[in-house]
Scaffold this motif. Sequence first.
Motif, short mmCIF file in Angstrom:
data_model
loop_
_atom_site.label_atom_id
_atom_site.label_comp_id
_atom_site.label_asym_id
_atom_site.label_seq_id
_atom_site.Cartn_x
_atom_site.Cartn_y
_atom_site.Cartn_z
N LEU A 1 -3.44 -4.40 4.48
CA LEU A 1 -3.23 -3.32 3.06
C LEU A 1 -2.78 -4.10 2.04
CD1 LEU A 1 -3.38 -0.44 2.69
CD2 LEU A 1 -1.67 0.00 3.54
N ALA A 2 -3.07 -3.88 1.07
CA ALA A 2 -3.02 -4.51 -0.11
C ALA A 2 -2.12 -3.38 -1.62
CB ALA A 2 -3.40 -5.68 -1.18
N VAL A 3 -1.01 -3.47 -2.05
CA VAL A 3 -0.36 -2.89 -2.69
C VAL A 3 0.33 -3.17 -4.04
CG1 VAL A 3 1.44 -0.60 -2.30
CG2 VAL A 3 0.31 -1.28 -0.24
N VAL A 4 0.20 -2.23 -4.92
CA VAL A 4 0.58 -2.81 -6.33
C VAL A 4 1.57 -1.65 -6.50
CG1 VAL A 4 0.04 -2.81 -8.42
CG2 VAL A 4 -1.79 -3.39 -7.33
N GLN A 5 2.55 -2.76 -7.46
CA GLN A 5 4.26 -2.21 -6.96
C GLN A 5 4.14 -2.28 -8.50
OE1 GLN A 5 7.58 -2.82 -4.95
NE2 GLN A 5 8.21 -3.74 -6.81
N ASP A 6 4.51 -1.09 -8.93
CA ASP A 6 4.90 -1.16 -10.76
C ASP A 6 6.43 -1.78 -11.20
OD1 ASP A 6 2.59 0.70 -11.33
OD2 ASP A 6 3.66 1.80 -11.86
N PRO A 7 6.20 -2.24 -12.82
CA PRO A 7 7.37 -3.36 -12.19
C PRO A 7 8.64 -2.45 -12.76
CG PRO A 7 5.56 -3.20 -14.48
CD PRO A 7 4.53 -2.28 -13.45
#
Length: 333
Positions: free
Chosen positions: A121-127
Amino acid sequence: LFRSGAQRGAPMRPILLKGHDGPLTCVKYNKDGDLLFTTCRRGRINLWYSDDGERMGTYNSGAKPGAVMYVDVNFACTRLASASMDQTARIWDVETGKKLQEYELQAGARCVSFSSGDKMLAVVQDPFQDQTSCIKIFDTTSGSKEPIKKIDTDYGLPKINRALFGPLNKRLIVCNEGGGLLGYDVATGECEIERCDNEEEIPDFTFAADQMTFIVGCKDHTSTLYDTVTMEPIKKYETDRPINSAAISPLMDHVVLGGGQDAAAVTTTAGRSGKFEATFFHKIYETEIGKVKGHFGPINSISFNPDGRSFTSGSEDGYVRIHHFDPEYFSFE
């Protein structure tokens, strides 16, 4: 062109779903096209039957849920992943609504993507503070809450909006706020391809059914069809409005674009002048072939049913509209 089959000659009547009390962020079909998942900025994930719009239930994220920005459902439609601004990504059991796994992050989650086979599972984390936007890849089979790989973006690069697994899980395709498209090798985490064909933010992109092409929607009033392997542009569709989301028909040579005037200025705008219609283009000839109106806020997410016989749009106005095509649509050349 777009009329309802229920009453011949009458305008196409959508199924209007009101299950959210905030702006829609994502509409997503399962692979069979019989179920529809919708999310909003108030933290609710709803599940509907796509055929008649009957509501099946809600996935409960707790007493004070954060805005749910994106969801992804696995191929077998047994697991649902969600990305939330309360600094968590979750995996749910689709049938029971039970929360199976929760991954804690250092900042809000912007996007989630299951790999083919559902093992990653790929998860994008905000800055966050001095940390740039990053992609964390989790092993969904081990039960571990620690990522097996972290892909950091270079300092100063714009925030990532989407990161989706490409064919055979070899590459993660990424779009960002600066109009950039990037291809990261999943095994090494290295950036293989970097393009910047757009001048403004790319909020979203979606794959075709065979994943050989994908389409991006851009705030610079354009939408572009790309080859997945080379990431070279194939076709470009120009409009008179910012595009927030686009989708490729699995049945016809058509694409549909959704967007409209920025949400900040919507309160002073009439529905027609805000340009909130869903716009259809011929995929090959790049010509506009029709519009479907109805929303009174910008469309934030749009998706074709995998059978190609209907499409769904979710808007800033809090409504989801399911449109089933009339038989005349399929005879259109």
